[in-house]
Design a protein around this motif. Sequence first.
Motif, PDB file in Angstrom:
ATOM      1  N   VAL A  81       3.255  80.853   8.310  1.00 63.42           N
ATOM      2  CA  VAL A  81       2.496  79.654   8.645  1.00 63.42           C
ATOM      3  C   VAL A  81       2.348  79.610  10.158  1.00 63.42           C
ATOM      4  O   VAL A  81       3.345  79.434  10.871  1.00 63.42           O
ATOM      5  CB  VAL A  81       3.175  78.366   8.131  1.00 63.42           C
ATOM      6  N   GLY A  82       1.144  79.772  10.647  1.00 59.79           N
ATOM      7  CA  GLY A  82       0.927  79.778  12.087  1.00 59.79           C
ATOM      8  C   GLY A  82       1.707  80.895  12.763  1.00 59.79           C
ATOM      9  O   GLY A  82       1.617  82.057  12.377  1.00 59.79           O
ATOM     10  N   ALA A  83       2.499  80.531  13.760  1.00 60.79           N
ATOM     11  CA  ALA A  83       3.265  81.524  14.514  1.00 60.79           C
ATOM     12  C   ALA A  83       4.559  81.926  13.827  1.00 60.79           C
ATOM     13  O   ALA A  83       5.236  82.852  14.284  1.00 60.79           O
ATOM     14  CB  ALA A  83       3.586  80.982  15.910  1.00 60.79           C
ATOM     15  N   TYR A  84       4.895  81.263  12.714  1.00 62.57           N
ATOM     16  CA  TYR A  84       6.219  81.457  12.128  1.00 62.57           C
ATOM     17  C   TYR A  84       6.163  82.111  10.750  1.00 62.57           C
ATOM     18  O   TYR A  84       5.232  81.905   9.971  1.00 62.57           O
ATOM     19  CB  TYR A  84       6.942  80.115  12.032  1.00 62.57           C
ATOM     20  N   ALA A 120       9.869  71.769   9.340  1.00 63.80           N
ATOM     21  CA  ALA A 120       9.326  70.472   8.916  1.00 63.80           C
ATOM     22  C   ALA A 120       7.858  70.617   8.515  1.00 63.80           C
ATOM     23  O   ALA A 120       7.345  69.832   7.702  1.00 63.80           O
ATOM     24  CB  ALA A 120       9.467  69.455  10.037  1.00 63.80           C
ATOM     25  N   ILE A 121       7.192  71.622   9.072  1.00 65.72           N
ATOM     26  CA  ILE A 121       5.806  71.908   8.707  1.00 65.72           C
ATOM     27  C   ILE A 121       5.747  72.831   7.489  1.00 65.72           C
ATOM     28  O   ILE A 121       4.941  72.632   6.575  1.00 65.72           O
ATOM     29  CB  ILE A 121       5.070  72.560   9.898  1.00 65.72           C
ATOM     30  N   ILE A 122       6.621  73.832   7.459  1.00 65.47           N
ATOM     31  CA  ILE A 122       6.582  74.855   6.411  1.00 65.47           C
ATOM     32  C   ILE A 122       7.064  74.326   5.059  1.00 65.47           C
ATOM     33  O   ILE A 122       6.463  74.607   4.019  1.00 65.47           O
ATOM     34  CB  ILE A 122       7.423  76.080   6.839  1.00 65.47           C
ATOM     35  N   ASP A 123       8.147  73.558   5.055  1.00 68.34           N
ATOM     36  CA  ASP A 123       8.737  73.086   3.791  1.00 68.34           C
ATOM     37  C   ASP A 123       7.747  72.347   2.890  1.00 68.34           C
ATOM     38  O   ASP A 123       7.655  72.643   1.690  1.00 68.34           O
ATOM     39  CB  ASP A 123       9.960  72.208   4.068  1.00 68.34           C
ATOM     40  N   PRO A 124       6.983  71.380   3.398  1.00 69.22           N
ATOM     41  CA  PRO A 124       6.023  70.689   2.525  1.00 69.22           C
ATOM     42  C   PRO A 124       4.938  71.617   1.974  1.00 69.22           C
ATOM     43  O   PRO A 124       4.478  71.435   0.840  1.00 69.22           O
ATOM     44  CB  PRO A 124       5.419  69.623   3.442  1.00 69.22           C
ATOM     45  N   ILE A 125       4.544  72.607   2.772  1.00 69.37           N
ATOM     46  CA  ILE A 125       3.529  73.573   2.320  1.00 69.37           C
ATOM     47  C   ILE A 125       4.064  74.387   1.152  1.00 69.37           C
ATOM     48  O   ILE A 125       3.374  74.627   0.159  1.00 69.37           O
ATOM     49  CB  ILE A 125       3.110  74.482   3.488  1.00 69.37           C
ATOM     50  N   VAL A 126       5.331  74.814   1.258  1.00 68.00           N
ATOM     51  CA  VAL A 126       5.957  75.595   0.194  1.00 68.00           C
ATOM     52  C   VAL A 126       6.114  74.744  -1.069  1.00 68.00           C
ATOM     53  O   VAL A 126       5.831  75.206  -2.182  1.00 68.00           O
ATOM     54  CB  VAL A 126       7.325  76.137   0.656  1.00 68.00           C
ATOM     55  N   LYS A 127       6.554  73.508  -0.919  1.00 71.39           N
ATOM     56  CA  LYS A 127       6.747  72.629  -2.077  1.00 71.39           C
ATOM     57  C   LYS A 127       5.425  72.374  -2.797  1.00 71.39           C
ATOM     58  O   LYS A 127       5.356  72.397  -4.034  1.00 71.39           O
ATOM     59  CB  LYS A 127       7.382  71.319  -1.632  1.00 71.39           C
ATOM     60  N   GLU A 128       4.362  72.146  -2.053  1.00 69.46           N
ATOM     61  CA  GLU A 128       3.053  71.911  -2.666  1.00 69.46           C
ATOM     62  C   GLU A 128       2.559  73.168  -3.375  1.00 69.46           C
ATOM     63  O   GLU A 128       2.010  73.107  -4.480  1.00 69.46           O
ATOM     64  CB  GLU A 128       2.044  71.487  -1.608  1.00 69.46           C
ATOM     65  N   HIS A 129       2.771  74.316  -2.740  1.00 64.09           N
ATOM     66  CA  HIS A 129       2.365  75.594  -3.329  1.00 64.09           C
ATOM     67  C   HIS A 129       3.049  75.824  -4.678  1.00 64.09           C
ATOM     68  O   HIS A 129       2.403  76.154  -5.671  1.00 64.09           O
ATOM     69  CB  HIS A 129       2.705  76.732  -2.357  1.00 64.09           C
ATOM     70  N   LYS A 130       4.365  75.625  -4.712  1.00 63.85           N
ATOM     71  CA  LYS A 130       5.111  75.864  -5.945  1.00 63.85           C
ATOM     72  C   LYS A 130       4.772  74.834  -7.023  1.00 63.85           C
ATOM     73  O   LYS A 130       4.757  75.152  -8.221  1.00 63.85           O
ATOM     74  CB  LYS A 130       6.616  75.863  -5.657  1.00 63.85           C
ATOM     75  N   ALA A 131       4.481  73.614  -6.603  1.00 66.84           N
ATOM     76  CA  ALA A 131       4.160  72.565  -7.572  1.00 66.84           C
ATOM     77  C   ALA A 131       2.828  72.828  -8.261  1.00 66.84           C
ATOM     78  O   ALA A 131       2.633  72.464  -9.425  1.00 66.84           O
ATOM     79  CB  ALA A 131       4.126  71.211  -6.874  1.00 66.84           C
ATOM     80  N   ASN A 132       1.901  73.477  -7.555  1.00 72.25           N
ATOM     81  CA  ASN A 132       0.567  73.722  -8.106  1.00 72.25           C
ATOM     82  C   ASN A 132       0.365  75.153  -8.589  1.00 72.25           C
ATOM     83  O   ASN A 132      -0.727  75.503  -9.035  1.00 72.25           O
ATOM     84  CB  ASN A 132      -0.498  73.386  -7.059  1.00 72.25           C
ATOM     85  N   LEU A 133       1.403  75.973  -8.487  1.00 69.46           N
ATOM     86  CA  LEU A 133       1.274  77.385  -8.848  1.00 69.46           C
ATOM     87  C   LEU A 133       1.172  77.564 -10.359  1.00 69.46           C
ATOM     88  O   LEU A 133       1.909  76.942 -11.126  1.00 69.46           O
ATOM     89  CB  LEU A 133       2.488  78.156  -8.323  1.00 69.46           C
ATOM     90  N   GLU A 134       0.252  78.405 -10.766  1.00 70.21           N
ATOM     91  CA  GLU A 134       0.108  78.782 -12.171  1.00 70.21           C
ATOM     92  C   GLU A 134       0.438  80.265 -12.296  1.00 70.21           C
ATOM     93  O   GLU A 134      -0.417  81.118 -12.065  1.00 70.21           O
ATOM     94  CB  GLU A 134      -1.306  78.501 -12.663  1.00 70.21           C
ATOM     95  N   PRO A 135       1.691  80.602 -12.636  1.00 67.07           N
ATOM     96  CA  PRO A 135       2.103  82.017 -12.697  1.00 67.07           C
ATOM     97  C   PRO A 135       1.278  82.798 -13.726  1.00 67.07           C
ATOM     98  O   PRO A 135       0.944  82.286 -14.800  1.00 67.07           O
ATOM     99  CB  PRO A 135       3.577  81.940 -13.105  1.00 67.07           C
ATOM    100  N   GLY A 136       0.968  84.009 -13.370  1.00 68.89           N
ATOM    101  CA  GLY A 136       0.269  84.907 -14.283  1.00 68.89           C
ATOM    102  C   GLY A 136       1.094  86.154 -14.514  1.00 68.89           C
ATOM    103  O   GLY A 136       2.210  86.292 -13.993  1.00 68.89           O
ATOM    104  N   VAL A 137       0.584  87.067 -15.303  1.00 65.59           N
ATOM    105  CA  VAL A 137       1.255  88.343 -15.548  1.00 65.59           C
ATOM    106  C   VAL A 137       0.659  89.372 -14.596  1.00 65.59           C
ATOM    107  O   VAL A 137      -0.533  89.690 -14.692  1.00 65.59           O
ATOM    108  CB  VAL A 137       1.060  88.808 -17.003  1.00 65.59           C
ATOM    109  N   PRO A 138       1.444  89.892 -13.637  1.00 60.33           N
ATOM    110  CA  PRO A 138       0.911  90.856 -12.680  1.00 60.33           C
ATOM    111  C   PRO A 138       0.379  92.108 -13.383  1.00 60.33           C
ATOM    112  O   PRO A 138       1.066  92.706 -14.208  1.00 60.33           O
ATOM    113  CB  PRO A 138       2.118  91.197 -11.796  1.00 60.33           C
ATOM    114  N   SER A 139      -0.849  92.485 -13.058  1.00 57.80           N
ATOM    115  CA  SER A 139      -1.443  93.672 -13.685  1.00 57.80           C
ATOM    116  C   SER A 139      -0.981  94.963 -13.021  1.00 57.80           C
ATOM    117  O   SER A 139      -1.147  96.045 -13.584  1.00 57.80           O
ATOM    118  CB  SER A 139      -2.974  93.582 -13.617  1.00 57.80           C
ATOM    119  N   LEU A 140      -0.414  94.857 -11.827  1.00 54.39           N
ATOM    120  CA  LEU A 140       0.051  96.050 -11.107  1.00 54.39           C
ATOM    121  C   LEU A 140       1.558  96.015 -10.894  1.00 54.39           C
ATOM    122  O   LEU A 140       2.074  96.600  -9.954  1.00 54.39           O
ATOM    123  CB  LEU A 140      -0.664  96.163  -9.757  1.00 54.39           C
ATOM    124  N   ASN A 141       2.262  95.340 -11.782  1.00 52.84           N
ATOM    125  CA  ASN A 141       3.695  95.144 -11.606  1.00 52.84           C
ATOM    126  C   ASN A 141       4.496  96.331 -12.148  1.00 52.84           C
ATOM    127  O   ASN A 141       5.343  96.179 -13.030  1.00 52.84           O
ATOM    128  CB  ASN A 141       4.122  93.851 -12.307  1.00 52.84           C
TER     129      ASN A 141
END
Length: 209
Positions: free
Chosen positions: A83-86, A153-174
């Motif tokens: 996220v940004g510089a970090y 303080a900037i990164i944590d909310p971004i991660v929480k929102e990402h995980k809350a809205n994530l729809e896991p799929g089956v990796p085709s190249l796993n």
Amino acid sequence: MRRMREPGIAWWPGSIPAGTITHQLGNIMDLFTTSLTLAGVKPPQDRIIDGIDLSSILLDQSAPIIDRPIWYYRGNEMMAVRVGAYKAHYWMWTEFGQDPLKFTFCRGQYIKNVTVHDQIDHTDKPILFNVNKDPGEKYIVAPKSKEYKTAMAIIDPIVKEHKANLEPGVPSLNYCDAAVQNWAPPGCEDLNYCLTGPASKPKLCVWDH
């Protein structure tokens, strides 16, 4: 967790100004969305598209940088995020072998408690690097520092929102295959440490987090 930060080159005479440089973060998923825009095609509306449109950045050097996170996954586990510089590492698992000082070809890159063989969970207190100042990720930002607290303080909310809205799929190249690892990279002869790779045996990966 390294080797994922590479420069990209775009060439389109008459459309992309020659000799221009941008510090825009992008990933391979952006090629899909950007290509659709350049072709005048709207992206599908019946699914979530992970990539973003970078055409404005390519075609106009004065266009503002698009502020967006870059996710680092191993299997279905989020290992890190930029996220940004970090860059915050939530898991560490970077080396494969028994002796990191002997196995690592880039001598001097070994970092105690960071360059590790076992999967280490840092989700409670992510390991943070300022990759603008420290692109080699050698110097950890101290967890008790103001810089760490401000960045997380900037990164944590971004991660929480990402995980809350994530729809896991089956990796085709796993699939994993030890044979494709770089067992004898350029310069290994100088170190007298070129390795012979194993026979190819692809198998479905299992990430035991």
